[in-house]
Design an enzyme around this catalytic site. Sequence first.
Site, PDB file in Angstrom:
ATOM      1  N   GLY A 219     -37.624 -12.919   1.131  1.00 39.11           N
ATOM      2  CA  GLY A 219     -38.213 -14.479   0.522  1.00 39.11           C
ATOM      3  C   GLY A 219     -37.052 -15.044   1.011  1.00 39.11           C
ATOM      4  O   GLY A 219     -36.616 -15.259   2.391  1.00 39.11           O
ATOM      5  N   GLY A 222     -33.910 -14.368   3.347  1.00 39.10           N
ATOM      6  CA  GLY A 222     -33.911 -14.128   4.699  1.00 39.10           C
ATOM      7  C   GLY A 222     -34.156 -12.622   4.818  1.00 39.10           C
ATOM      8  O   GLY A 222     -35.075 -11.983   4.234  1.00 39.10           O
ATOM      9  N   GLY A 248     -44.088 -14.255   6.152  1.00 39.51           N
ATOM     10  CA  GLY A 248     -43.714 -13.017   6.705  1.00 39.51           C
ATOM     11  C   GLY A 248     -44.429 -12.608   7.921  1.00 39.51           C
ATOM     12  O   GLY A 248     -43.686 -12.087   8.788  1.00 39.51           O
ATOM     13  N   ASP A 249     -45.626 -13.109   8.176  1.00 38.18           N
ATOM     14  CA  ASP A 249     -46.341 -12.965   9.467  1.00 38.18           C
ATOM     15  C   ASP A 249     -45.506 -13.630  10.752  1.00 38.18           C
ATOM     16  O   ASP A 249     -45.183 -13.058  11.783  1.00 38.18           O
ATOM     17  CB  ASP A 249     -47.620 -13.450   9.478  1.00 38.18           C
ATOM     18  CG  ASP A 249     -48.470 -12.923   8.509  1.00 38.18           C
ATOM     19  OD1 ASP A 249     -48.032 -11.633   8.203  1.00 38.18           O
ATOM     20  OD2 ASP A 249     -49.497 -13.495   7.889  1.00 38.18           O
TER      21      ASP A 249
END
Lengths: 305, 305
Positions: A219, A222, A248-249
């Site tokens: 998150g 990093g 995240g993508d």
Amino acid sequence: MILTVTLNTALDLTYRVRSLRPHASHRVSEVIERPGGKGVNVSRVLAALGHEVTVTGFTGGGTGRAVRDMLSGMPRLTDALLPAAGATRRTIAVVDELSGDTTQLNEPGPQISPTEWGAFLDRYEELLPGVSAVALCGSLPPGVPVGAYANLVRDARSHGVPVLLDTSGEPLRRAVAARPDIVKPNADELAELTGSHDPLRATQDARRRGAHTVVASLGPKGLLAATPEGRWHAVPPAPEHGNPTGAGDSAVAGLLSGLVDRLPWPDRLARAVALSAATVRAPAAGEFDHAAYEELLAQVSVTAT
Amino acid sequence: MILTVTLNTALDLTYRVRSLRPHASHRVSEVIERPGGKGVNVSRVLAALGHEVTVTGFTGGGTGRAVRDMLSGMPRLTDALLPAAGATRRTIAVVDELSGDTTQLNEPGPQISPTEWGAFLDRYEELLPGVSAVALCGSLPPGVPVGAYANLVRDARSHGVPVLLDTSGEPLRRAVAARPDIVKPNADELAELTGSHDPLRATQDARRRGAHTVVASLGPKGLLAATPEGRWHAVPPAPEHGNPTGAGDSAVAGLLSGLVDRLPWPDRLARAVALSAATVRAPAAGEFDHAAYEELLAQVSVTAT
């Protein structure tokens, strides 16, 4: 050319309401439609970075047609999606104007028949020879065998194509044993896989289970990477305020982009963290701001651990 | 043949979730899709009762295509919908499994251009001569003039076609002055129109404003009708437990059905109340149970007031 696999594509809807109250009636003031599913999101970021990308997986029904219509207008993106008899699922993000918070409603996705799954495997085999890297992303729709990603990892490796895997639960557990090049779990997915809530210990453990490289997304803290060349922790300059949908993508897209550009690991991680932070900062979910990305890229700190 | 007008058609989605919690993520366990908008719902009930019905209004985009695909499979129902450039809106009813309560999310609907509105007026003029009754139902989409229903009422009356109006707010206020044969407001809509919260007084007042007959729907308390032939109150045998979605539309279908079958007013009201109660009792929103309808029809009490 990079290949992304999204077995459970989605029509992503974002609804703006004043404030969501259970059991009340709400007028939606704004509707945004986007093609979705993790691999599709990864593809859009890769294409925005200048890479040629081919998208495969399943779409079906009116929602699937909407997804394909939107993809057809995007440069550098090739549609190699296969038809499913069932309709592509919708996901709905309901954003409160007052709090800025988001409520998520996710349809389950269509049942995939054995015939459809067989057609996908044929398509995947056809596509692999021309590919510089492959990303296997997201949940499996009903009907797809739980060991599907393990098979797709083995196929890619037998063609000498590096493979990145971003999924969770039992499909992740099985596919890790098939020795993917990179897995990118978040902290929860990693803890579920390894039983450890210590990210450093858990990334090491996930490598022992078969993954060559483990990049854990933490998150706002990093990325933590355990690779054959060493271990690094890459952190953004400051926590970003905004919508974390798609962050995240974007990190996955950064890792793939750095892989095909043959960057050393610290530079790949910096690219992934900067893209992820630029996605949180962007006003629309899953988009990223190019100027913010360039600015953040110079500010990400990467340290060996 | 009965004509129904639905200017703001909808793709109605019903989502089942365990319990809706703001700012959480929810897996939707069941998705039901139905063609919607008040006039479309009225048409489905009329067709189920054995009447020939023609549906007009606007549909557009992938959601509009889904609505038309579903209508095309329904017997006794003729699709005379016109294309709009914008997409048909979705409505989402999120049903909590734990409480049974429903949270509603309604998209606004597409902007209708002056050209599209003109095409609708031409179609309406073409359809009117062959029609035994017309129902004007629901909200106006953006771009349609607020006096639209007033014009459509006048057109129908100039062709000698009886017209029922079911809408609210300023479009209702304007159209009442154009002397529709029947208006069917609920208690809130009637109070907004007349300023009176006493249904008996308010129905009388709405007649003075121009409506020949006013049938007010009072929820579980049935229907209150003020007609040129007299005043009646029709009540179901007992309050029904279930989903009231579509109960008002079933009442409209009952009134129209009784009108074209030339039933006396007390029988029309009994039909409308029985259909409405049978809709609340049915498991799926907006459906009705034929056996329950027949049973309830014998039990509705209609008294002169």
